[in-house]
Enzyme design. Structure first.
Site, PDB file in Angstrom:
ATOM      1  N   ASN A 161      11.855   0.503   1.018  1.00  0.00           N
ATOM      2  CA  ASN A 161      10.723   1.374   1.340  1.00  0.00           C
ATOM      3  C   ASN A 161      10.043   1.022   2.652  1.00  0.00           C
ATOM      4  O   ASN A 161       9.468   1.905   3.304  1.00  0.00           O
ATOM      5  CB  ASN A 161       9.685   1.319   0.209  1.00  0.00           C
ATOM      6  CG  ASN A 161       8.388   1.987   0.605  1.00  0.00           C
ATOM      7  OD1 ASN A 161       8.291   3.204   0.668  1.00  0.00           O
ATOM      8  ND2 ASN A 161       7.365   1.178   0.904  1.00  0.00           N
ATOM      9  N   ASN A 194       0.860  -1.196   0.000  1.00  0.00           N
ATOM     10  CA  ASN A 194       0.000   0.000   0.000  1.00  0.00           C
ATOM     11  C   ASN A 194       0.890   1.238   0.000  1.00  0.00           C
ATOM     12  O   ASN A 194       2.109   1.148   0.073  1.00  0.00           O
ATOM     13  CB  ASN A 194      -0.940   0.016   1.218  1.00  0.00           C
ATOM     14  CG  ASN A 194      -0.194   0.086   2.533  1.00  0.00           C
ATOM     15  OD1 ASN A 194       0.324   1.132   2.914  1.00  0.00           O
ATOM     16  ND2 ASN A 194      -0.121  -1.031   3.242  1.00  0.00           N
ATOM     17  N   SER A 218      11.805  13.905   7.635  1.00  0.00           N
ATOM     18  CA  SER A 218      12.128  13.685   9.044  1.00  0.00           C
ATOM     19  C   SER A 218      13.527  13.118   9.227  1.00  0.00           C
ATOM     20  O   SER A 218      14.006  12.999  10.360  1.00  0.00           O
ATOM     21  CB  SER A 218      11.104  12.740   9.677  1.00  0.00           C
ATOM     22  OG  SER A 218       9.805  13.299   9.634  1.00  0.00           O
ATOM     23  N   TYR A 254      11.527   8.101  15.317  1.00  0.00           N
ATOM     24  CA  TYR A 254      11.391   8.109  13.859  1.00  0.00           C
ATOM     25  C   TYR A 254      12.459   8.998  13.229  1.00  0.00           C
ATOM     26  O   TYR A 254      13.092   8.616  12.236  1.00  0.00           O
ATOM     27  CB  TYR A 254       9.987   8.589  13.488  1.00  0.00           C
ATOM     28  CG  TYR A 254       9.670   8.541  12.014  1.00  0.00           C
ATOM     29  CD1 TYR A 254       9.470   7.323  11.374  1.00  0.00           C
ATOM     30  CD2 TYR A 254       9.543   9.705  11.265  1.00  0.00           C
ATOM     31  CE1 TYR A 254       9.160   7.268  10.024  1.00  0.00           C
ATOM     32  CE2 TYR A 254       9.233   9.664   9.921  1.00  0.00           C
ATOM     33  CZ  TYR A 254       9.045   8.445   9.303  1.00  0.00           C
ATOM     34  OH  TYR A 254       8.746   8.386   7.968  1.00  0.00           O
ATOM     35  N   ASP A 278       9.310 -10.270   6.911  1.00  0.00           N
ATOM     36  CA  ASP A 278       9.633  -9.145   7.775  1.00  0.00           C
ATOM     37  C   ASP A 278      11.067  -8.696   7.506  1.00  0.00           C
ATOM     38  O   ASP A 278      12.018  -9.440   7.778  1.00  0.00           O
ATOM     39  CB  ASP A 278       9.469  -9.593   9.235  1.00  0.00           C
ATOM     40  CG  ASP A 278       9.676  -8.471  10.235  1.00  0.00           C
ATOM     41  OD1 ASP A 278      10.202  -7.409   9.856  1.00  0.00           O
ATOM     42  OD2 ASP A 278       9.308  -8.665  11.414  1.00  0.00           O
ATOM     43  N   VAL A 279      11.226  -7.477   6.999  1.00  0.00           N
ATOM     44  CA  VAL A 279      12.555  -6.986   6.634  1.00  0.00           C
ATOM     45  C   VAL A 279      13.467  -6.819   7.839  1.00  0.00           C
ATOM     46  O   VAL A 279      14.690  -6.718   7.685  1.00  0.00           O
ATOM     47  CB  VAL A 279      12.470  -5.651   5.870  1.00  0.00           C
ATOM     48  CG1 VAL A 279      11.685  -5.801   4.577  1.00  0.00           C
ATOM     49  CG2 VAL A 279      11.892  -4.542   6.743  1.00  0.00           C
ATOM     50  N   SER A 286      12.808  10.273   4.589  1.00  0.00           N
ATOM     51  CA  SER A 286      11.744  11.215   4.917  1.00  0.00           C
ATOM     52  C   SER A 286      12.371  12.588   5.123  1.00  0.00           C
ATOM     53  O   SER A 286      13.575  12.694   5.409  1.00  0.00           O
ATOM     54  CB  SER A 286      11.046  10.773   6.212  1.00  0.00           C
ATOM     55  OG  SER A 286      10.162  11.765   6.703  1.00  0.00           O
TER      56      SER A 286
END
Length: 255
Positions: free
Chosen positions: A88, A16, A141, A152, A61-62, A139
């Site tokens: 990603n 998604n 961020s 994060y 699961d990465v 990001s």
């Protein structure tokens, strides 16, 4: 366009949002694409709308180092090679660091940082063979601080600097490494903000383009960096942020 005809690309976290948008863009441009998430059913929904001959789902699961070897192995066994890795997959978390539980710190760092490290490490030998490249998704961020996203921020800052380091390390072997730094983008993960009138008012105060991005608007710059159009571009952390990073940080007093 068919810039990626015959190329094989892994897009982690592609069930998604930004990852799905990236996967769709690469398929549109002729690539074989490996879809990944921890939920196979979500990937199957995406794959059902794409070319089945040019898609492969590898659930996992990465943040688990053994999975990195698995997805690389299955990709090469199925398509014969690996040309581009798009790191990603990621998660967010908001709150005060003083209140953060160990489990929350581990969750964000494991997926956002260790996942990129594990996947990149496993992919490098194959990318050297094809003179391929890595595109990380960080990001804004990761290039500046946020008011309530300390873990994060730390995780995405790690990704932006890892991009620079790997670009230095791998350039002589013909492998480019770049990074996209999006601002708020519509996805399941960000719905709490993009569907919130007060939050979007704050966004409009700080963002010249005045809205959240669509996943397809992040996918275009990713495709550029992964393509031969960017053959002399490496070590770049490219803001795709509607102008957020153009500001000096003050509110828009006049808008």
């Amino acid at each position: 366009m068919s810039r990626f005809a015959g190329k094989t690309i892994i897009v982690t976290g592609s069930s998604n949002g930004i990852g799905e948008g990236i996967a769709r863009r690469f398929v549109e441009e002729g690539a074989n694409v490996v879809l990944n998430s921890r939920n196979r059913a979500d990937c199957e929904e995406v794959a059902a709308t794409l070319d089945p001959e040019r898609t492969l789902i590898v659930e996992g699961d990465v943040s688990k180092p053994e999975f990195a070897a698995e997805i690389i192995s299955k990709t090469v066994d199925h398509f014969g090679a690996l040309d581009v890795l798009v790191n990603n997959a990621g998660v967010a978390g908001m709150g005060l660091l003083a209140d953060a539980k160990d489990s929350e710190i581990d969750r964000i760092i494991d997926i956002n940082v260790k996942g990129v490290l594990y996947l990149s490490r496993a992919a490098i030998p194959e990318l050297i063979k094809t003179k391929g490249n890595i595109v990380n998704i960080s990001s804004v961020s990761g290039i500046g601080g946020d008011w309530s996203l300390p873990i994060y921020n730390a995780s995405k800052g790690a990704v932006t600097n890892l991009t620079r380091s790997l670009a230095l390390q791998l350039g002589a072997q013909g492998v480019r490494v770049n990074c996209i730094c999006p601002s708020l983008t519509r996805s399941d993960m960000t719905a709490g903000l993009t569907d919130n009138e007060q939050a979007m008012k704050a966004i409009k105060n700080r963002m010249p383009l005045g809205r959240a991005a669509e996943p397809s608007e992040i996918a275009g710059p990713v495709a550029f960096l992964a393509s031969d159009d960017a053959v002399f571009v490496t070590g770049v952390n490219l803001p795709v942020d509607g102008g957020v990073s153009a500001s000096n940080g003050q509110p828009n007093f006049f808008g």
